[in-house]
Design an enzyme around this catalytic site. Structure first.
Site, PDB file in Angstrom:
ATOM      1  N   LYS B  29       0.853  -1.201   0.000  1.00  0.00           N
ATOM      2  CA  LYS B  29       0.000   0.000   0.000  1.00  0.00           C
ATOM      3  C   LYS B  29       0.883   1.245   0.000  1.00  0.00           C
ATOM      4  CE  LYS B  29      -4.027   1.965   2.445  1.00  0.00           C
ATOM      5  NZ  LYS B  29      -4.937   1.825   3.598  1.00  0.00           N
ATOM      6  N   SER B 104      -9.787   1.727   2.355  1.00  0.00           N
ATOM      7  CA  SER B 104      -8.893   2.527   1.546  1.00  0.00           C
ATOM      8  C   SER B 104      -7.800   1.715   0.833  1.00  0.00           C
ATOM      9  CB  SER B 104      -8.220   3.587   2.418  1.00  0.00           C
ATOM     10  OG  SER B 104      -7.394   2.979   3.393  1.00  0.00           O
ATOM     11  N   SER B 128     -10.108  -0.594   6.561  1.00  0.00           N
ATOM     12  CA  SER B 128      -9.475  -0.391   5.262  1.00  0.00           C
ATOM     13  C   SER B 128      -8.776  -1.608   4.663  1.00  0.00           C
ATOM     14  CB  SER B 128      -8.488   0.776   5.330  1.00  0.00           C
ATOM     15  OG  SER B 128      -9.193   1.993   5.308  1.00  0.00           O
TER      16      SER B 128
END
Lengths: 496, 424
Positions: B29, B104, B128
């Site tokens: 990420k 996210s 997330s």
């Protein structure tokens, strides 16, 4: 009707201090970077992701800083809580890498202590509200002007993350002089604890809050009516960096405030900046709106259990205890004992001298001669810390009667400080070695032969005549003879 | 690579030759610091930021032999549940084309779902990791707070977030968790508990005798067809010997409000450093420091980030702190207590991971409040610092549905074991 004279209001001065002290730990408070600046270090070289506040970096508490704070707490007789936590103080300033400062808020490491000061023989306890740990910001350098006019401002984060303890006092000071005494005492205590290095630039920074209240509001015991204090406008004076500076800045501020009141303008609540070089305070900003720091707890630093630390961490003998011991153990008067214990290095030096010599001699040499000459030169004991062995040798020369007290005090000690030379070098160069007995007997004989009138006067019972002859012999020996033994020699010679 | 806009930056970083993750590729990420590879957090503010150091989890996956293939797209500063707030454009859901991948960590989940990477790391502040795992039909784990180091993860809400693994199977996700879990000297909140963990071995599918409590409060707000899919997977677990009961946690009705107040408050402080002095768009700006800071932040942050910073600043302000921030902390304590009590009765708790199926791209961004409510089932876990896993439970008309299993503190083995039974 007669005009009634209006009694001018008598004002009492009320001062509270916030003292920022850099702790002498080897590494910074939340990372492993060194706290020691090299003389020629590059800006931003002594940094890492943590003290630069890089995205993702996390603080890890240096327990050495907490230990130092606990020592301070013990010395200030403060309460150490069960557990201590850190908070974020949020504000934007370019020297602050994260735009928040890690500090302590509702669980500071020290609460409710006190420190006793002595001013003109009167002892008073100053209340300590709290002392908390926090991180030092970086430093700014304004290029091509002052903070307002500079073309550019450069940021150096080498200082960022240096551990600080902020010590907050109660508004217990009644004069600028007391703040100086307090700060000097505090510095002494911190040095005794080994947590503070006064020679480091910026190691002590003081903010002072000062207001005038009606002297009627002050009780006999010095306590002040809370309402009167809350009603009084106060100024906060920043940028004070020494105990001498504190006294000067606050004395200026007292005068300024009294004048403002006398001229009917009154005192405005504001922040003022102490300009050391000009010796004045200047207005920085008015404090109409109190800054909102939006404090909240720092989740990256778990609460630290410290309840048992107070028992486990020892602290050394502090100035007050040492002063009392010097009085009883060495039989010193309280003034000499105070002088000798105010800083740790002086006290340590005295004790090392007193080991080899008579305590009175040691006290005279350290408290009167050495400190007196240092003070005259605006020097501190720390300036000659590496040369204490030389001073011991000087006392040895006197003690062994190889040098007269007069020459030691008036010539050798002074040149040691002025020229930085060893005592033996000065004695040799100035020819101050004590004259041998044969040489002095020669001078005695000469003096008698050269001054028949004085000899006659002596035989006629005039005491002054002997002193005159002693003076003659001293002159011939260039001070290297001992006046007592010259006296004896003359008497013996003249009696024949 | 697939064409779902999975990565912000494609970059290959080879790990050690040997190790438990040798021959595996991994997506990271883009809020995890990678030395020498830009780390944007999905924001224009950090478009050019290249960290000089690796996050601890990045070092750990490289040491374990994995090869990093890219920095995965994400909602800007992890603020969002659809990956549509990214300054680098939205990511498409490979399992449901035309729909959002969740967020996210949408890029991380999509990378695994599309086969662009074998494994992925995401971060989970309020769901997330689990949200995009559910929407993309893959497995995602949110570990107990303190199990995995956060050092090097660009903070959004640091009291809530944890790094978590994503993979196509429970066993692979557990294997990655074994690699990243464990104490770290750089993160004072990490715990010794996971030092010798064997999570992968726990994926043995044995739920015989396991008691599972269904959180009824989290069923009520969910879509009917989502609930049907969820219940079918529970029936399957029951047939394998699990005992299913119902529990109710009264505090959960306050969880979304409490979560957003706390997360936004922390965010307002965590993101303060992005002021143009060292990060953000360059330019000669008029005015004093504060004017310049404001101009950079106006330009560099997207609307959702600004909204959260402003609300968080407000919630911490003098006069409002007690009304919002303190109250939210009280609610958080209540949520923790409710979970503690529930775990005295059952081994794991269950709910649909998401109350809805993935929205179509562009469908939901206009209504932030509706988006916040989508987090109702995931945020209580973060408030209570607990571990949870999302495992595929089936689909509704081709749109993936996830089952969330929540464990007690450091109960990762239990939820991994239960989740592996769902797969069979």
């Amino acid at each position: 009707m007669t005009a009634q004279a209006v009694e001018p209001t008598e004002h009492a001065v009320v001062i509270g201090l916030e003292v920022h002290v850099q702790l002498e730990t080897s590494t910074k408070i939340f990372c492993g970077c060194s706290t020691t600046a090299d003389d020629d270090e590059e800006p931003n070289s002594r940094t890492c992701p943590v003290c630069l506040g890089l995205p993702g970096a996390l603080p890890v508490l240096n327990e050495g800083a907490v230990e130092a704070a606990v020592k301070i707490g013990k010395a200030l007789e403060a309460d150490i809580p069960e557990r201590t936590t850190f908070h974020r103080k949020n504000y934007y300033y370019p020297d602050l890498p994260k735009n928040f400062q890690l500090t302590q808020y509702d669980a500071p490491i020290c609460q409710q202590g006190s420190l006793e000061i002595s001013v003109e023989g009167t002892r008073r306890a100053i209340g300590i509200t709290r002392a908390h740990l926090e991180e030092d910001p970086g430093s700014l350098q304004h290029k091509g002007g002052s903070i307002d006019t500079a073309d550019a401002t450069l940021i150096n984060y080498n200082r960022a993350g240096t551990p600080l303890v902020e010590i907050v006092t109660e508004p217990d000071f009644r004069s600028p002089q007391e703040t100086r005494a307090f700060l000097a005492k505090l510095e002494g205590v911190l040095e005794y604890l080994g947590v503070f290095d006064s020679t480091r630039d910026g190691s002590l920074r003081v903010d002072a809050n000062i207001s005038l209240v009606d002297s009627e509001a002050v009780d006999d015991d010095g306590s002040i009516d809370d309402d009167a204090l809350a009603d009084a406008n106060r100024t906060e004076v920043k940028n004070i960096s020494s105990h001498k500076g504190a006294e000067k800045a606050l004395a200026y501020e007292v005068t300024r405030q009294k004048n403002a009141v006398r001229r009917g303008r009154g005192v405005e609540t504001e922040t003022r900046h102490w300009d050391e070089s000009r010796g004045i305070t200047v207005s920085m900003r008015s404090k109409e709106s109190e800054a909102d720091y939006r404090y909240f707890r720092e989740a990256d630093l778990p609460p630290l259990e410290v309840s048992h630390w107070k028992e486990e961490i020892p602290i050394p003998e502090l100035p007050d205890a040492r002063r009392e011991r010097f009085e009883s153990e060495y039989g010193l008067g309280s003034e000499a004992a105070s002088k000798l214990t105010s800083t740790k290095s002086v006290a340590d030096f005295f004790e090392s001298v007193a080991e080899s010599f008579d305590a009175d001699l040691a006290a005279t040499w350290v408290a009167d001669n050495l400190l007196g000459e240092l003070n005259y030169r605006d020097m501190e004991i720390t300036d000659v810390e590496g040369r204490l062995e030389e001073f011991t040798r000087l006392i040895e020369l006197v003690d062994a009667e190889e040098l007269t007290v007069k020459n030691a005090e008036e010539i050798v000690l002074r040149e040691m400080l002025d020229e930085g030379e060893a005592p033996e070098t000065i004695v040799d160069r100035e020819g101050l070695g004590k004259a041998d007995e044969g040489e002095i007997e020669g001078f005695v004989t000469e003096a008698i032969e050269e001054n028949p009138d004085a000899v006659e006067d002596f035989h006629n019972g005039e005491d002054g005549a002997l002193n005159f002859l002693v003076g003659q012999v001293m002159q011939k020996s260039q001070g290297s003879a001992d006046p007592g033994s010259v006296n004896e020699l003359l008497r013996a010679e003249l009696a024949e | 690579m697939s064409d779902h806009n999975v990565f912000v930056t494609e970059s290959t970083v080879a790990g050690d030759d040997a190790g438990p993750l040798a021959d595996r590729t991994i997506a990271i990420k883009d809020n995890m610091s990678t030395e020498g590879v830009r780390t944007t957090c999905g924001s224009a503010m950090l478009a050019d930021y290249v960290p000089p150091y690796n996050a601890t989890v990045v070092d750990r996956v490289l040491d374990a032999g994995a090869t990093i293939v890219g920095k995965a797209n994400m909602d800007e500063f992890a603020m969002g549940g659809t990956t549509e707030t990214s300054a680098f454009g939205p990511t498409e859901n490979p399992a449901a084309p035309g729909h959002v991948p969740g967020g996210s960590s949408g890029g991380s989940a999509a990378a695994v779902a599309a086969g662009d990477a074998d494994l992925a790391l995401g971060s989970d502040t309020g769901g997330s990791v689990r949200n995009p795992a559910a929407f993309c039909g893959v497995v995602g784990i949110k570990p107990t707070y303190g199990l995995v180091s956060r050092y090097g993860i660009v903070a959004y809400a640091n009291s809530l977030e944890q790094v978590g693994p994503l993979a196509t199977t429970v066993e692979d996700a557990a294997l990655l968790l074994d690699v990243i879990a464990g104490p770290d000297d750089h993160d004072a909140t990490t715990h010794d508990r996971a030092a010798d963990s064997e999570y992968a071995a726990a994926a043995d599918g044995d739920v015989d005798g396991l008691s599972i409590g269904v959180i009824t409060d989290l069923i009520e707000g969910a879509d009917d067809d989502v609930v049907e899919t969820f219940e079918a997977s529970l029936d399957e677990l029951e047939s394998q010997g699990a005992e299913i009961t119902e529990v109710s946690l009264d505090s959960l009705e306050h969880a979304v409000q409490a979560y957003y107040v706390i997360a936004m408050s922390e965010a307002s402080s965590n993101l303060a450093r992005f002021d143009g002095v060292r990060y953000g768009p360059e330019g000669d700006r008029e005015g004093n420091w504060n004017d310049s800071f404001a101009a950079v932040r106006e330009e560099g942050f997207g609307p959702e980030v600004k909204r959260r910073i402003l609300l968080g600043t407000y919630a911490l302000s003098a006069g409002y702190h007690d009304k919002y921030y303190k109250k939210a902390q009280d609610a958080r304590a209540w949520v923790k207590q409710d979970f503690d009590e529930a775990f005295e009765e059952v081994d794991v708790l269950a709910s649909p991971t998401m109350p809805v199926t993935p929205p179509a791209l562009g469908e939901s961004l206009d209504d932030p409040l509706q988006l916040y409510l989508m987090d109702a089932n995931t945020v209580p876990v973060n408030l209570a610092n607990l571990p949870a896993i999302s495992v595929p439970a089936g689909d509704v008309d081709g749109l993936p549905v996830g089952l969330q299993l929540i464990g007690p503190k450091f109960g990762e083995e239990t939820i991994i074991r239960a989740a592996s039974a769902v797969e069979e």
